[in-house]
Design an enzyme around this catalytic site. Structure first.
Site, short mmCIF file in Angstrom:
data_model
loop_
_atom_site.label_atom_id
_atom_site.label_comp_id
_atom_site.label_asym_id
_atom_site.label_seq_id
_atom_site.Cartn_x
_atom_site.Cartn_y
_atom_site.Cartn_z
N SER A 214 0.77 -1.18 0.01
CA SER A 214 0.02 0.07 -0.10
C SER A 214 0.82 1.26 -0.05
O SER A 214 0.42 2.46 -0.61
CB SER A 214 -0.96 0.14 1.28
OG SER A 214 -0.26 -0.05 2.41
N LYS B 187 -11.48 1.43 -2.72
CA LYS B 187 -10.33 1.95 -3.58
C LYS B 187 -10.82 1.98 -4.99
O LYS B 187 -11.67 2.81 -5.11
CB LYS B 187 -9.02 1.09 -2.98
CG LYS B 187 -8.59 1.41 -1.77
CD LYS B 187 -7.79 0.49 -1.03
CE LYS B 187 -7.29 1.26 0.46
NZ LYS B 187 -6.87 0.37 1.27
N HIS C 116 -5.22 -2.91 -3.15
CA HIS C 116 -4.57 -2.06 -4.23
C HIS C 116 -4.68 -2.70 -5.31
O HIS C 116 -4.27 -2.03 -6.65
CB HIS C 116 -3.51 -1.35 -3.56
CG HIS C 116 -3.54 -0.63 -2.38
ND1 HIS C 116 -3.92 0.73 -2.44
CD2 HIS C 116 -3.55 -0.93 -1.32
CE1 HIS C 116 -3.96 1.25 -1.17
NE2 HIS C 116 -3.84 0.14 -0.42
C1 LIG Z 1 -6.67 0.39 2.73
C2 LIG Z 1 -6.20 -1.07 3.04
C3 LIG Z 1 -6.93 -1.90 4.01
C4 LIG Z 1 -8.05 -1.59 4.65
O1 LIG Z 1 -9.43 -1.32 3.73
P1 LIG Z 1 -10.42 -0.54 4.42
O2 LIG Z 1 -11.71 -0.94 3.63
O3 LIG Z 1 -10.09 1.07 4.12
O4 LIG Z 1 -10.47 -0.71 5.78
C5 LIG Z 1 -6.53 -3.27 4.28
N1 LIG Z 1 -5.32 -3.71 3.48
C6 LIG Z 1 -4.59 -2.66 2.44
C7 LIG Z 1 -3.50 -3.52 1.83
C8 LIG Z 1 -4.82 -1.60 2.46
O5 LIG Z 1 -4.31 -0.74 1.71
#
Ligand SMILES: *Cc1c(COP(=O)(O)O)cnc(C)c1O
Length: 382
Positions: free
Chosen positions: A176, A236, A204
């Site tokens: 991330s 995302k 991602h």
């Molecule tokens: C953003 C993210 C999460 C969390 O997801 P949310 O739905 O925003 O809680 C989990 N794992 C990774 C790798 C992330 O980048």
């Protein structure tokens, strides 16, 4: 609590203090933030779906059909037809027998890891895994061992010296804060060699990586036996909110029975699930979004290279510029804002000490001129 004031002061002194800016527009290439319009290079809305008219219309329609609140957890009476159909469509999209919606990616990771492991087990995590994967491992009570970033030989060594019968290997699909991908083609055989279960969090990667946007599993055609536990998020690239775990029917049934962050929380609003069906359809069908995104990433990387800015070897929308010191990251972020560009400084503990960075993200919502304007502004780095 004396500690509160003390720690706040320490954070300020170390340039680690975090503040929120108030955004008063939808997500997009330009957003209104703290009263200014800035060119946005820090959102995870990689496909430009968070404010897509068809997704907004679907949310409205979903609200007309189902109202706003889910009313209860999935296992009481909060599991709506909209959730149910979305789960089927997500499972089909990633080529898994079943999928299970969680309220957030954070909760999916904590709930899944702690449901699958306990005191007698070992969890192996890439050092740069997302905080939610670390927190899940901590709350499981299992032994946690962290291997060097993307270092499969190190993982192999740790597995060789682990005596626990149940072994869970956990990795981000796309990291991330770094934008590089986990070496799935090497992880899969190592997992098999040690009879370990592989869990990939592709928050991602889903929607972005692979020709069809199925994420890192698509790049190596990883089956459900190769990667039995797959996590994806909806907030995302899909532009809405929520998350899912995909895998075998048994895995999903087991999580329904045992994942505490699934059981003890209200289901996401059914209208959000309904809207996500539309964004999933757009993410699948409108392949031009991924093509455009790829071209913008290449344009950015070429421009950065001309400026002598070194970037990691990664062609995902996450393009971090390492500046090391938190103070520098803060100053550069402020200088970019002066030039109309929004990029957040990412500092410890989100990244290791001494590795503060500007985390630049690109989106299919951007145009070539936007990327050129970013490159132009990045001359502040020289
Ligand atoms: C953003 C993210 C999460 C969390 O997801 P949310 O739905 O925003 O809680 C989990 N794992 C990774 C790798 C992330 O980048």
């Amino acid at each position: 609590m004396q500690r509160i004031a003390r720690e706040l002061n320490e954070r300020r002194a170390q340039h680690l203090y975090r503040t929120r800016r108030v955004c008063s527009s939808p997500q997009g290439a330009r957003i209104q933030i703290d009263g200014r319009t800035l060119l946005n290079f820090c959102s995870n809305d990689y496909l430009g779906l968070a404010n897509h008219p068809a997704v907004v219309a679907a949310l409205n329609e979903g609200a007309s059909r189902y109202g706003v609140g889910a009313g209860a957890a999935h296992l009481i009476n909060g599991h709506s037809a909209a959730h149910h159909v979305l789960e089927e469509e997500l499972a089909e999209f990633v080529g898994r027998p079943r999928a299970l919606l969680f309220s957030t990616g954070y909760m999916a990771n904590v709930g899944t890891i702690s449901a699958l492991t306990g005191r007698d087990d070992v969890i192996l995590e890439d050092r740069l895994n997302h905080a939610s994967l670390i927190d899940g491992a901590r709350s499981s009570g299992a032994r946690v061992r962290r291997y060097r970033h993307r270092d499969v030989e190190h993982l192999d060594e740790l597995l060789t010296t682990s005596t626990q019968a149940e072994r869970l290997i956990v990795s981000d699909g796309v990291f991330s804060m770094d934008g590089d991908c986990t070496p799935l083609e090497k992880l899969i055989p190592v997992a098999r060699k040690h009879s370990a279960t592989l869990m990939v969090d592709d928050a991602h990667g889903i929607g972005v990586v692979g020709t069809g946007g199925r994420g890192t599993i698509e790049t190596v055609s990883a089956s459900v036996d190769d990667v039995p536990v797959l996590v994806g998020t909806l907030g995302k690239a899909l532009g809405t909110f929520g998350a899912f775990v995909a895998g075998s029917a048994d895995l999903i049934e087991y999580l329904i029975q045992t994942a505490r962050s699934y059981i003890y929380t209200t289901a996401i609003p059914p209208a959000v699930a309904y809207a996500t069906r539309t964004s999933l359809r757009l993410a699948r069908e409108e392949t031009w979004r991924r093509d455009k995104l790829r071209a913008l990433i290449e344009r950015f990387r070429a421009g950065a290279q001309q400026l002598g800015i070194s970037l990691p070897d990664a062609s995902t929308p996450i393009q971090p510029v390492l500046v090391h010191e938190s103070e520098t990251a803060n100053a550069l972020s402020a200088a970019l804002a002066e030039r109309g560009i929004l990029v957040q400084p990412i500092r410890p503990p989100t990244v290791p000490k001494g590795q503060a960075r500007l985390r630049i993200t690109l989106s299919a919502a951007h145009e070539e001129q936007d990327v050129d304007q970013l490159i132009d502004a990045l001359t502040v780095l020289k």
